[in-house]
Design a protein around this motif. Structure first.
Motif, PDB file in Angstrom:
ATOM      1  N   TRP A 204       0.731  -1.112  -0.125  1.00  0.00           N
ATOM      2  CA  TRP A 204       0.169  -0.096   0.128  1.00  0.00           C
ATOM      3  C   TRP A 204       0.982   1.414  -0.009  1.00  0.00           C
ATOM      4  O   TRP A 204       0.287   2.238  -0.226  1.00  0.00           O
ATOM      5  N   TRP A 205       2.023   0.903   0.362  1.00  0.00           N
ATOM      6  CA  TRP A 205       2.987   2.289   0.603  1.00  0.00           C
ATOM      7  C   TRP A 205       3.493   2.715  -0.734  1.00  0.00           C
ATOM      8  O   TRP A 205       4.188   3.855  -0.901  1.00  0.00           O
ATOM      9  N   ARG A 206       3.450   1.740  -1.651  1.00  0.00           N
ATOM     10  CA  ARG A 206       3.812   2.223  -3.224  1.00  0.00           C
ATOM     11  C   ARG A 206       2.781   2.786  -3.925  1.00  0.00           C
ATOM     12  O   ARG A 206       3.018   3.775  -4.663  1.00  0.00           O
ATOM     13  N   ARG A 207       1.343   2.452  -4.171  1.00  0.00           N
ATOM     14  CA  ARG A 207       0.340   3.168  -4.472  1.00  0.00           C
ATOM     15  C   ARG A 207      -0.929   2.844  -3.849  1.00  0.00           C
ATOM     16  O   ARG A 207      -1.064   1.773  -3.342  1.00  0.00           O
ATOM     17  N   ASP A 208      -1.883   3.901  -4.035  1.00  0.00           N
ATOM     18  CA  ASP A 208      -3.209   3.607  -3.279  1.00  0.00           C
ATOM     19  C   ASP A 208      -3.948   2.245  -3.658  1.00  0.00           C
ATOM     20  O   ASP A 208      -4.620   1.851  -3.126  1.00  0.00           O
ATOM     21  N   ALA A 209      -3.798   2.036  -5.127  1.00  0.00           N
ATOM     22  CA  ALA A 209      -4.651   1.037  -5.629  1.00  0.00           C
ATOM     23  C   ALA A 209      -4.176  -0.431  -4.783  1.00  0.00           C
ATOM     24  O   ALA A 209      -5.010  -1.230  -5.001  1.00  0.00           O
ATOM     25  N   GLU A 210      -3.055  -0.347  -4.264  1.00  0.00           N
ATOM     26  CA  GLU A 210      -2.887  -1.574  -3.503  1.00  0.00           C
ATOM     27  C   GLU A 210      -3.060  -1.688  -1.983  1.00  0.00           C
ATOM     28  O   GLU A 210      -2.926  -2.768  -1.445  1.00  0.00           O
ATOM     29  N   MET A 211      -3.811  -0.745  -1.778  1.00  0.00           N
ATOM     30  CA  MET A 211      -4.244  -0.645  -0.067  1.00  0.00           C
ATOM     31  C   MET A 211      -5.182  -1.964   0.167  1.00  0.00           C
ATOM     32  O   MET A 211      -5.062  -2.357   1.268  1.00  0.00           O
ATOM     33  N   GLU A 212      -6.007  -2.327  -0.624  1.00  0.00           N
ATOM     34  CA  GLU A 212      -6.930  -3.295  -0.321  1.00  0.00           C
ATOM     35  C   GLU A 212      -6.558  -4.852  -0.975  1.00  0.00           C
ATOM     36  O   GLU A 212      -7.260  -5.701  -0.556  1.00  0.00           O
ATOM     37  N   ALA A 213      -5.571  -4.810  -1.978  1.00  0.00           N
ATOM     38  CA  ALA A 213      -5.493  -5.732  -2.819  1.00  0.00           C
ATOM     39  C   ALA A 213      -4.778  -6.790  -2.163  1.00  0.00           C
ATOM     40  O   ALA A 213      -3.847  -6.744  -1.343  1.00  0.00           O
ATOM     41  N   VAL A 214      -5.085  -8.218  -2.348  1.00  0.00           N
ATOM     42  CA  VAL A 214      -4.548  -9.229  -1.976  1.00  0.00           C
ATOM     43  C   VAL A 214      -4.288 -10.500  -3.150  1.00  0.00           C
ATOM     44  O   VAL A 214      -5.227 -10.165  -4.068  1.00  0.00           O
ATOM     45  N   ARG A 215      -3.447 -11.186  -2.929  1.00  0.00           N
ATOM     46  CA  ARG A 215      -3.680 -12.446  -3.925  1.00  0.00           C
ATOM     47  C   ARG A 215      -3.253 -13.768  -3.061  1.00  0.00           C
ATOM     48  O   ARG A 215      -2.598 -13.653  -1.987  1.00  0.00           O
ATOM     49  N   ASP A 216      -4.207 -14.862  -3.426  1.00  0.00           N
ATOM     50  CA  ASP A 216      -3.857 -16.117  -2.951  1.00  0.00           C
ATOM     51  C   ASP A 216      -3.284 -17.148  -3.824  1.00  0.00           C
ATOM     52  O   ASP A 216      -3.831 -17.542  -4.927  1.00  0.00           O
ATOM     53  N   TYR A 217      -2.179 -17.662  -3.486  1.00  0.00           N
ATOM     54  CA  TYR A 217      -1.356 -18.395  -4.336  1.00  0.00           C
ATOM     55  C   TYR A 217      -1.495 -19.888  -3.885  1.00  0.00           C
ATOM     56  O   TYR A 217      -1.594 -20.281  -2.777  1.00  0.00           O
ATOM     57  N   PHE A 218      -1.490 -20.814  -4.956  1.00  0.00           N
ATOM     58  CA  PHE A 218      -1.418 -22.303  -4.905  1.00  0.00           C
ATOM     59  C   PHE A 218      -0.495 -22.678  -5.652  1.00  0.00           C
ATOM     60  O   PHE A 218      -0.057 -22.467  -6.739  1.00  0.00           O
ATOM     61  N   VAL A 219       0.172 -23.901  -4.995  1.00  0.00           N
ATOM     62  CA  VAL A 219       0.985 -24.691  -5.693  1.00  0.00           C
ATOM     63  C   VAL A 219       0.151 -26.089  -6.276  1.00  0.00           C
ATOM     64  O   VAL A 219      -0.401 -26.760  -5.464  1.00  0.00           O
ATOM     65  N   ILE A 220       0.001 -26.212  -7.444  1.00  0.00           N
ATOM     66  CA  ILE A 220      -0.803 -27.081  -8.151  1.00  0.00           C
ATOM     67  C   ILE A 220      -0.107 -28.334  -9.041  1.00  0.00           C
ATOM     68  O   ILE A 220       1.120 -27.735  -9.577  1.00  0.00           O
ATOM     69  N   GLU A 221      -0.573 -29.287  -8.960  1.00  0.00           N
ATOM     70  CA  GLU A 221       0.130 -30.311  -9.795  1.00  0.00           C
ATOM     71  C   GLU A 221      -0.931 -31.121 -10.673  1.00  0.00           C
ATOM     72  O   GLU A 221      -1.987 -31.461 -10.137  1.00  0.00           O
ATOM     73  N   ASP A 222      -0.837 -31.146 -12.007  1.00  0.00           N
ATOM     74  CA  ASP A 222      -1.701 -31.750 -12.727  1.00  0.00           C
ATOM     75  C   ASP A 222      -1.407 -33.201 -13.104  1.00  0.00           C
ATOM     76  O   ASP A 222      -0.603 -33.813 -12.508  1.00  0.00           O
ATOM     77  N   GLU A 223      -2.277 -33.500 -13.918  1.00  0.00           N
ATOM     78  CA  GLU A 223      -2.278 -35.216 -14.220  1.00  0.00           C
ATOM     79  C   GLU A 223      -0.938 -35.654 -14.747  1.00  0.00           C
ATOM     80  O   GLU A 223      -0.473 -36.806 -14.546  1.00  0.00           O
ATOM     81  N   ALA A 224      -0.138 -35.072 -15.419  1.00  0.00           N
ATOM     82  CA  ALA A 224       0.967 -35.212 -16.147  1.00  0.00           C
ATOM     83  C   ALA A 224       2.018 -35.062 -15.069  1.00  0.00           C
ATOM     84  O   ALA A 224       3.509 -35.287 -15.478  1.00  0.00           O
ATOM     85  N   GLY A 225       1.992 -34.476 -14.057  1.00  0.00           N
ATOM     86  CA  GLY A 225       2.985 -34.289 -12.969  1.00  0.00           C
ATOM     87  C   GLY A 225       3.738 -32.908 -13.029  1.00  0.00           C
ATOM     88  O   GLY A 225       4.534 -32.669 -12.372  1.00  0.00           O
ATOM     89  N   GLU A 226       3.135 -32.031 -13.915  1.00  0.00           N
ATOM     90  CA  GLU A 226       3.728 -30.597 -14.055  1.00  0.00           C
ATOM     91  C   GLU A 226       3.252 -29.977 -12.969  1.00  0.00           C
ATOM     92  O   GLU A 226       1.732 -29.644 -12.649  1.00  0.00           O
ATOM     93  N   ARG A 227       4.005 -29.167 -12.280  1.00  0.00           N
ATOM     94  CA  ARG A 227       3.744 -28.271 -11.141  1.00  0.00           C
ATOM     95  C   ARG A 227       3.625 -26.658 -11.450  1.00  0.00           C
ATOM     96  O   ARG A 227       4.754 -26.068 -12.129  1.00  0.00           O
ATOM     97  N   LEU A 228       2.635 -26.223 -11.301  1.00  0.00           N
ATOM     98  CA  LEU A 228       2.354 -24.689 -11.412  1.00  0.00           C
ATOM     99  C   LEU A 228       2.246 -23.954 -10.267  1.00  0.00           C
ATOM    100  O   LEU A 228       1.590 -24.402  -9.255  1.00  0.00           O
ATOM    101  N   TRP A 229       2.499 -22.429 -10.344  1.00  0.00           N
ATOM    102  CA  TRP A 229       2.128 -21.660  -9.326  1.00  0.00           C
ATOM    103  C   TRP A 229       0.989 -20.586  -9.633  1.00  0.00           C
ATOM    104  O   TRP A 229       1.304 -20.151 -10.552  1.00  0.00           O
ATOM    105  N   VAL A 230      -0.022 -20.685  -9.059  1.00  0.00           N
ATOM    106  CA  VAL A 230      -1.349 -20.140  -9.734  1.00  0.00           C
ATOM    107  C   VAL A 230      -1.695 -19.287  -8.586  1.00  0.00           C
ATOM    108  O   VAL A 230      -1.428 -19.547  -7.222  1.00  0.00           O
ATOM    109  N   PHE A 231      -2.496 -18.217  -8.921  1.00  0.00           N
ATOM    110  CA  PHE A 231      -2.953 -17.214  -7.818  1.00  0.00           C
ATOM    111  C   PHE A 231      -4.548 -16.546  -8.310  1.00  0.00           C
ATOM    112  O   PHE A 231      -4.655 -16.650  -9.407  1.00  0.00           O
ATOM    113  N   ARG A 232      -5.298 -16.346  -7.287  1.00  0.00           N
ATOM    114  CA  ARG A 232      -6.490 -15.846  -7.499  1.00  0.00           C
ATOM    115  C   ARG A 232      -6.469 -14.319  -7.121  1.00  0.00           C
ATOM    116  O   ARG A 232      -5.665 -14.055  -5.908  1.00  0.00           O
ATOM    117  N   SER A 233      -6.646 -13.369  -8.128  1.00  0.00           N
ATOM    118  CA  SER A 233      -6.785 -12.024  -7.340  1.00  0.00           C
ATOM    119  C   SER A 233      -7.904 -11.470  -6.718  1.00  0.00           C
ATOM    120  O   SER A 233      -8.818 -11.707  -6.940  1.00  0.00           O
TER     121      SER A 233
END
Length: 502
Positions: free
Chosen positions: A453-482
């Protein structure tokens, strides 16, 4: 073939005023007032003032009456000239070995052989315009085969202009004669005679014009169309360390060039040693008998006074010199210097093995490669937790602090994905990324990251929820919901892929 870049600083006086006083609001209109006796008139006006109807030459009283909130500042040509010189010296260290002041409001540079180091001409002129803008300097940039053509095109267009090689005539024939760099009285008389464009003047028999106005018109036309050379004298200061060698008989053989370059390097190093300096960037400027110049630039990641190494950096590139009818002078200039202290060698019987990779960095850097190191930054936002630093910079003490795993590859920008997930805090059960649907077999999370929030006002309330996921082929990705999955003010609730695990 020679290519010339012209940079037109239309608002230099007002830009200088803003840089000197950052408290001036961006929307504040500024006009610079010149005076002669009792007369006062506008000598420069920024974009906001011009939009309100203020123009150069307007009486100061009329400008003030036209726009009540106009800020009037007395003209100071000496400070404007000093600012232009500083900007030109800054451009010399960045873009080309041959850079000079062009009148009272411009910079000109010979970029032959320099464009490939910056990704081509379009990338180069775009970068120049953006870097000047980042310095709060309004700049119009043009590149052409000649100084005259680039100068005219930069002042005639509001956009960046790239004149293809060999198309100078087509680019300038419809431009006004005022851009031909002629004295104002000559331009006024030519307009009285009915001349309006450069093309009209160029297609008129030369003899009557020379008889009436002298040789200046013909000389400017020949320079613009490349019929006669117009060398650019590079900017120099009293502190610039430069050595040169002139030849009674022109030289051209590669062995001879390398021999004299080696001698100039020795002389340059001697001058640097007297002042306790080391060179970071040096330019070899080759002056040919036909009046043209060619330049070679060599840089080092650390200041050096090593004769053999600096000579090698130039010898590796002297094969690109095209002597033509012969070279009559060589100039070696230390463009960037830094203090350098001699280090005492160890007196121990067993020498410690020191691995110094700076020579390799110098070689890659002089080939146009961008060499840098990546260092950690104290930030929870993933794309902000790294920075590029000099490959020879001192070790950075900041370290990453995180209790969660991080991907080995972080995408340049988070990529939008389609996800099926149960809100507010469940991982996705399937995602579609880059056109491929993936079923999630395992997941870990969420890891919540808050906006700074100290960088800019638009991030005052902003959050992200990150997950480590693994698909059927075994590839692991880093995804997040805004967002937090509940309140839309915290984010859009869209899903993104941000990284890939090993």
């Amino acid at each position: 073939m020679t290519r010339v870049v012209s940079i037109y600083l239309q608002d230099l006086p007002t830009d200088r005023i803003r840089r000197a006083d950052p408290s001036i609001p961006p929307e504040q209109a500024i006009a610079v007032i010149a005076r002669s006796g009792s007369k006062r008139w506008v000598s420069a006006a920024d974009a906001a003032a011009r939009k309100a109807g203020v123009h150069v030459g307007m009486p100061a009283a009329k400008a003030q009456a036209l726009f009540r909130g106009l800020m009037l500042v007395d003209a100071d040509p000496a400070k404007d000239a000093a600012a232009l010189e500083r900007i030109t010296l800054w451009a010399l260290t960045l873009y080309s070995p041959i850079v000079a002041v062009d009148g009272i409001d411009g910079i000109v540079m010979d970029t032959e052989g320099a464009d490939h180091l910056q990704g081509g001409e379009l990338a180069m002129v775009t970068k120049i315009a953006n870097q000047f803008l980042a310095k709060t300097l309004t700049a119009r940039v043009a590149i052409a085969d000649t100084w005259g053509a680039a100068h005219a095109c930069a002042r005639a267009s509001r956009e960046t202009v790239i004149v293809p090689s060999g198309e100078t005539v087509r680019a300038v024939e419809k431009l006004p004669i005022s851009l031909l760099r002629l004295p104002g009285k000559v331009v006024s008389d030519l307009r009285t005679l009915g001349f309006q464009t450069i093309g009209e003047l160029a297609n008129t028999p030369r003899a009557p014009l020379t008889l009436r106005f002298g040789p200046e018109i013909g000389r400017r036309l020949d320079q613009m169309f490349g019929r006669v050379p117009e060398p650019i004298d590079p900017i120099r200061t009293a502190e610039t360390i430069e050595v040169s060698r002139a030849f009674a008989e022109p030289i051209g053989a590669a062995e001879t060039i390398n021999k004299y370059v080696g001698r100039l390097v020795v002389e340059l190093i001697e001058e640097l040693q007297k002042r306790g300096l080391g060179v970071r960037r040096a330019d070899l400027i080759v002056e040919k008998v036909d009046g043209t110049r060619q330049a070679i630039r060599a840089g080092t990641v650390k200041p050096v006074r090593d004769v053999a190494w600096l000579a090698k950096l130039f010898r590796d590139r002297t094969e690109k010199i095209e002597p033509g009818f012969g070279i009559e002078k060589l100039n070696l200039v230390a463009v960037i210097v830094e203090p350098l202290e001699e280090r005492q060698k160890s007196s121990s019987l067993v020498e410690e093995e020191v691995k110094d990779v700076t020579p390799l960095i110098d070689i890659y850097g002089n080939r146009g490669q961008r060499v840098y190191r990546v260092a950690p930054v104290a930030s929870d936002v993933p794309e902000r937790c790294v920075q590029r630093i000099s490959p020879a910079a001192d070790p950075v003490e900041v370290t990453w602090v995180s209790h969660w795993r991080r991907p080995v590859r972080l995408l340049t920008r988070p990529e939008l994905i389609e996800a099926i997930a149960l809100l507010p805090d469940r991982p996705p059960v399937s995602i579609t990324w880059r056109g491929k649907r993936r079923k999630v077999k395992r997941a870990d999370g969420p890891e919540r990251i808050f906006g700074e929030w100290w960088r800019r006002d638009a991030e005052m309330e902003a959050v992200r929820d990150y997950f480590v996921i693994e698909d059927e082929a075994g590839e692991r990705l880093w995804v997040f919901r805004s967002g937090d999955g509940i309140d839309l003010e915290t984010g859009s609730h869209r899903w993104f892929c941000h990284g890939i695990f090993a």
